[in-house]
Design an enzyme around this catalytic site. Structure first.
Site, short mmCIF file in Angstrom:
data_model
loop_
_atom_site.label_atom_id
_atom_site.label_comp_id
_atom_site.label_asym_id
_atom_site.label_seq_id
_atom_site.Cartn_x
_atom_site.Cartn_y
_atom_site.Cartn_z
N GLY A 299 -31.37 17.37 -22.13
CA GLY A 299 -31.65 16.14 -23.24
C GLY A 299 -31.58 16.44 -24.83
CB THR B 101 -26.13 18.20 -30.63
OG1 THR B 101 -27.28 18.07 -29.60
CG2 THR B 101 -25.61 18.93 -30.96
NE ARG C 275 -30.63 41.15 -27.10
CZ ARG C 275 -30.33 41.63 -28.64
NH1 ARG C 275 -30.87 43.14 -28.91
NH2 ARG C 275 -30.65 41.21 -29.65
CE LYS D 115 -25.39 19.62 -26.23
NZ LYS D 115 -27.03 20.63 -27.90
CB SER E 156 -34.76 28.44 -31.35
OG SER E 156 -34.45 29.46 -32.76
CD1 TRP E 157 -33.28 25.35 -24.93
CD2 TRP E 157 -35.12 23.91 -25.76
NE1 TRP E 157 -33.87 24.21 -24.22
CE2 TRP E 157 -35.12 23.91 -24.19
CE3 TRP E 157 -36.36 24.69 -26.16
CZ2 TRP E 157 -35.56 22.55 -24.35
CZ3 TRP E 157 -37.04 23.13 -25.56
CH2 TRP E 157 -37.15 21.89 -24.78
N GLY E 158 -35.82 29.17 -25.73
CA GLY E 158 -36.66 30.03 -25.11
C GLY E 158 -38.18 29.83 -25.19
CB SER F 53 -27.35 20.34 -34.02
OG SER F 53 -25.99 20.57 -33.78
#
Length: 330
Positions: free
Chosen positions: A135, A247, A31, A190, A10-12, A253
């Site tokens: 962040g 988060t 991958r 966190k 997701s973040w990539g 999250s």
């Protein structure tokens, strides 16, 4: 500028979108071949960011060597506990002066190394080539173009500014910082506090409890940071309090969601089956506990999260243990 993101989660994927929207030629390494094929054919990642369209200057491949050829900025976006093995394979193809950017928020098991330290050791690069992005950056919100800010930390401020320029868009605002240690600790710890927050939420505990976890969790981050040489002001900013609040508060999250499953009485294995993923904080809490003990730092919330996750302690017992600690000045 050619940029590469290694890791199509997701973040990539969202970060590849940011790079592309900022005008960079961006290659996203996946991958699984079916993910790369879907991105190239349909301009979206069907498994992680379905419905988010990637620009034409974002392409995908399963060949890391092809992706890394000529890349000036290399973004690492794999699970933190897999970084060392993956990077050992990729290191021979890294450009001699490429800036390596870590999106990962964890502490390595066994070594208690931060991700930048793993990168330096495994890739054999100097610390001034490694930047950290951290962040309140929930991938789905950013992919949807909702305004967000982040911190780019690097001991070489010229490289930090290079990365800052490469990811500045109308919806994503990066700030620079030279406190790599603080940014990495804020991002890693966190996740553990968010597990505790999720546990409390599903136990039906209220806003007083949640506010206490956030503020006392921030105190734990600060104590560990002070022991390791971080700038305390970092923890009052985006990579500290900002990331912690985002988060803990967001149902998006993974760490909070995993904590909710534990708070409902599920075992670690049951929570993994229910959520279909392992949150970074579940593994990192072991390494963070060991790191804290090695430096004589008191981290009671982290200790109890580790006991719930890995020793099978009932969350109610963990809560009672926290509340029965000896009183002291704040």
């Amino acid at each position: 500028m050619k940029t590469v993101v290694l890791g199509a989660g997701s973040w990539g994927t969202a970060f590849a979108k940011i790079l592309g929207d900022a005008g960079n030629e961006t290659v996203l390494w996946a991958r699984r071949p079916e993910i790369a094929m879907a991105i190239n054919a349909n301009r979206e990642n069907p498994d992680y960011l379905l419905g988010t369209r990637l620009g034409s200057n974002v392409t995908a491949t399963t060949s890391a060597a092809e992706a890394l050829d000529g890349a000036e900025i290399v973004v690492l976006a794999v699970p933190s506990q897999t970084l060392r093995a993956n990077l050992a394979d990729w290191a021979p193809d890294l450009g001699p002066d490429a800036t390596l950017v870590s999106l990962m928020k964890g502490i390595e098991l066994g070594t208690t190394m931060r991700m930048s330290q793993v990168i330096i050791e495994t890739a054999g690069v100097s610390g001034d080539r490694v930047a950290v992005v951290s962040g309140p950056n929930l991938a789905h919100e950013i992919a949807a173009g909702q305004p967000a800010a982040t911190v780019v930390a690097c001991v070489d401020m010229e490289r930090a500014t290079q990365v800052q320029d490469a990811i500045t868009t109308s919806y994503f605002r990066p700030y620079t910082n030279d406190d790599v240690i603080g940014c990495e600790l804020g991002g890693a710890v966190k996740n553990v506090i968010a597990l505790a927050f999720g546990i409390a939420h599903s136990m039906g505990l209220g806003d007083n409890t949640k506010a206490t976890l956030i503020t006392r969790g921030l105190a734990e981050i600060g104590r560990l940071g002070m022991a390791l040489g971080a700038d305390q002001m970092t923890f009052a900013g985006l990579a500290g309090l900002g990331d912690l609040v985002g988060t803990c508060m967001s149902p998006q999250s993974r760490n909070r969601t995993f904590g909710e499953a534990l708070g409902r009485g599920q075992s670690l294995e049951e929570a993994q089956r229910t959520t279909r993923f392992t949150a970074e904080g579940v593994k990192s809490c072991l390494a963070i506990r060991d790191l804290a003990r090695a430096h004589g730092v008191d981290m009671p919330i982290t200790e109890q999260v580790e006991r719930v996750c890995h020793e099978g302690v009932d969350p109610k017992v963990a809560l009672k243990t926290l509340m029965s600690r000896a009183t002291k000045p704040e």
